[in-house]
Design a protein around this motif. Structure first.
Motif, PDB file in Angstrom:
ATOM      1  N   GLU A 118      13.209  41.136  -5.857  1.00 50.57           N
ATOM      2  CA  GLU A 118      13.958  40.503  -4.656  1.00 50.57           C
ATOM      3  C   GLU A 118      15.326  40.592  -4.651  1.00 50.57           C
ATOM      4  OE1 GLU A 118      11.833  36.628  -4.269  1.00 50.57           O
ATOM      5  OE2 GLU A 118      10.034  37.814  -3.696  1.00 50.57           O
ATOM      6  N   HIS A 119      15.898  40.351  -5.782  1.00 49.82           N
ATOM      7  CA  HIS A 119      17.459  40.401  -5.961  1.00 49.82           C
ATOM      8  C   HIS A 119      17.921  41.793  -5.811  1.00 49.82           C
ATOM      9  CE1 HIS A 119      21.552  40.404  -7.691  1.00 49.82           C
ATOM     10  NE2 HIS A 119      21.079  41.102  -8.757  1.00 49.82           N
ATOM     11  N   LYS A 170      24.840  34.769 -13.366  1.00 49.74           N
ATOM     12  CA  LYS A 170      24.439  34.638 -11.949  1.00 49.74           C
ATOM     13  C   LYS A 170      23.153  34.311 -11.582  1.00 49.74           C
ATOM     14  CE  LYS A 170      24.682  37.613  -7.585  1.00 49.74           C
ATOM     15  NZ  LYS A 170      24.635  38.676  -7.090  1.00 49.74           N
ATOM     16  N   ILE A 202      20.035  33.540  -9.724  1.00 51.44           N
ATOM     17  CA  ILE A 202      19.515  34.021  -8.461  1.00 51.44           C
ATOM     18  C   ILE A 202      17.830  33.282  -8.349  1.00 51.44           C
ATOM     19  CG2 ILE A 202      20.264  36.459  -8.861  1.00 51.44           C
ATOM     20  CD1 ILE A 202      17.552  37.438 -10.401  1.00 51.44           C
ATOM     21  N   GLY A 203      17.471  32.383  -8.930  1.00 46.02           N
ATOM     22  CA  GLY A 203      16.319  31.707  -8.472  1.00 46.02           C
ATOM     23  C   GLY A 203      15.591  31.227  -9.568  1.00 46.02           C
ATOM     24  N   SER A 250      17.512  42.958  -2.090  1.00 48.67           N
ATOM     25  CA  SER A 250      18.377  42.335  -1.086  1.00 48.67           C
ATOM     26  C   SER A 250      19.546  42.991  -0.965  1.00 48.67           C
ATOM     27  CB  SER A 250      18.704  40.971  -1.533  1.00 48.67           C
ATOM     28  OG  SER A 250      19.295  40.860  -2.708  1.00 48.67           O
ATOM     29  N   GLN A 251      20.061  43.924  -1.898  1.00 45.37           N
ATOM     30  CA  GLN A 251      21.159  44.569  -1.721  1.00 45.37           C
ATOM     31  C   GLN A 251      21.009  46.096  -1.541  1.00 45.37           C
ATOM     32  OE1 GLN A 251      24.025  43.523  -5.450  1.00 45.37           O
ATOM     33  NE2 GLN A 251      22.159  42.607  -6.015  1.00 45.37           N
ATOM     34  N   GLU A 273      24.271  43.546 -15.114  1.00 44.40           N
ATOM     35  CA  GLU A 273      23.516  44.551 -14.272  1.00 44.40           C
ATOM     36  C   GLU A 273      24.568  45.762 -13.968  1.00 44.40           C
ATOM     37  OE1 GLU A 273      21.595  44.552  -9.816  1.00 44.40           O
ATOM     38  OE2 GLU A 273      22.610  42.951 -10.558  1.00 44.40           O
ATOM     39  N   ILE A 276      11.288  37.858  -8.891  1.00 37.39           N
ATOM     40  CA  ILE A 276      12.520  37.300  -8.737  1.00 37.39           C
ATOM     41  C   ILE A 276      13.550  38.381  -8.694  1.00 37.39           C
ATOM     42  CG2 ILE A 276      14.437  35.598  -9.446  1.00 37.39           C
ATOM     43  CD1 ILE A 276      11.744  33.668 -10.109  1.00 37.39           C
ATOM     44  N   VAL A 277      13.559  39.046  -9.764  1.00 39.61           N
ATOM     45  CA  VAL A 277      14.712  40.097  -9.973  1.00 39.61           C
ATOM     46  C   VAL A 277      14.592  41.298  -9.177  1.00 39.61           C
ATOM     47  CG1 VAL A 277      15.703  41.618 -11.619  1.00 39.61           C
ATOM     48  CG2 VAL A 277      14.853  39.388 -12.602  1.00 39.61           C
TER      49      VAL A 277
END
Length: 294
Positions: free
Chosen positions: A116-117, A73, A75-76, A120-121, A84, A113-114
């Protein structure tokens, strides 16, 4: 992820690995069982075995590992999540991205980056750094989702991590097909690691195997017994075969436009479930391009 539950078998009589696996997985068929071996999903004891004719003896424990790379997946900025759950995250980091910010560098990082991922959830959650890769090194990294899990992984790293391997593209034709580099390493005033006299600095052990070579370059599989700063880069320079693109450690060539170092294998015991997870990524195409027939 939708992965089969990890399976463990105990060998009761002498035999070979492939027939044993076929007997235990009659529903899969010969080709699928062979693929399990090729992907490194089979452990005998604590070692990943890929040879079909590996000899088994009574009492051997055969573990069939889950393959984390079934999930990919993005993510940026080239970061891909391979696995995960509520406790850990495993990613594939691209070259050129810092693992985590330093006092001098505040730019975007794999950690950010991770994080923020995750937020976000679950806005109240955060991640914790477990280990690092150099900025120009690509490959597998693991993060924890809580401080206790971070400490559990770091404090028991040698017992938790079963396999940690790299692919290195180096300058020159490495003479010996296999070798071990065992030295002491020390950091200079310029933050460069170098081979020091015995007893000065920290001990470091690196194993390598030549996968491919020509007159100009060699492609190596590298396994670490210790995880010192810049260990692979300093050790390979010390035997006269600097990592391609690594000017700090003596490289004079860079036909691939990046550092020739990739963390391609990571196998470890899950800090909560005890399950063995194994991840493997492909050798970067650029690394193999220097061996193409001209």
């Amino acid at each position: 992820m939708n992965l089969d539950k990890q399976r463990v078998f105990t060998v009761e009589k002498e035999g070979l690995l492939l027939p044993f696996l076929l007997e235990k997985h009659p529903q899969k068929g010969r080709n699928k069982v062979k693929a399990m071996l090729t992907r490194g999903q089979v452990m005998v004891g604590n070692s990943v075995i890929t040879k079909h004719n590996h000899a088994l003896v009574p009492g051997d424990n055969i573990t069939i590992l889950n393959v984390g790379s079934l999930e990919n997946k993005a993510i940026g900025i080239g970061v891909a999540i391979l696995y995960e759950d509520e406790h850990i995250i495993v990613i594939d980091k691209p070259p050129g991205l810092l693992s985590v910010a330093t006092d001098d560098e505040k730019e975007r990082t794999a950690f950010r980056i991770v994080n923020e991922h995750v937020q976000s959830q679950h806005p109240k959650e955060r991640i914790f750094i477990v280990h690092r890769l150099d900025r120009e090194t690509s490959g597998l990294m693991m993060f924890a989702k809580s401080e206790p899990i971070k400490h559990q992984l770091q404090d028991n790293w040698k017992d938790v991590v079963l396999e940690r391997a790299y692919i290195a593209l180096v300058e020159g034709a490495v003479e010996n097909d296999k070798g071990t580099i065992k030295t002491w390493l020390k950091e200079s005033n310029t933050k460069t690691m170098y081979v020091s006299r015995p007893g000065e600095g920290v001990p470091a052990i690196t194993h390598y195997e030549v996968l491919r070579k020509n007159s100009e370059f060699s492609l190596l599989a590298v396994h670490l017994d210790t995880g010192r700063k810049n260990q692979i880069r300093a050790h390979l320079q010390s035997i006269g075969h600097s990592v391609v693109g690594d000017r700090r450690y003596g490289s004079r060539k860079n036909p691939i436009g990046r550092l020739g170092l990739h963390a391609n294998k990571l196998s470890f015991r899950h800090p909560v479930t005890g399950e063995t997870l194994r991840f493997e990524t492909a050798i970067p195409a650029k690394f193999k391009s220097v061996f193409a027939v001209q």
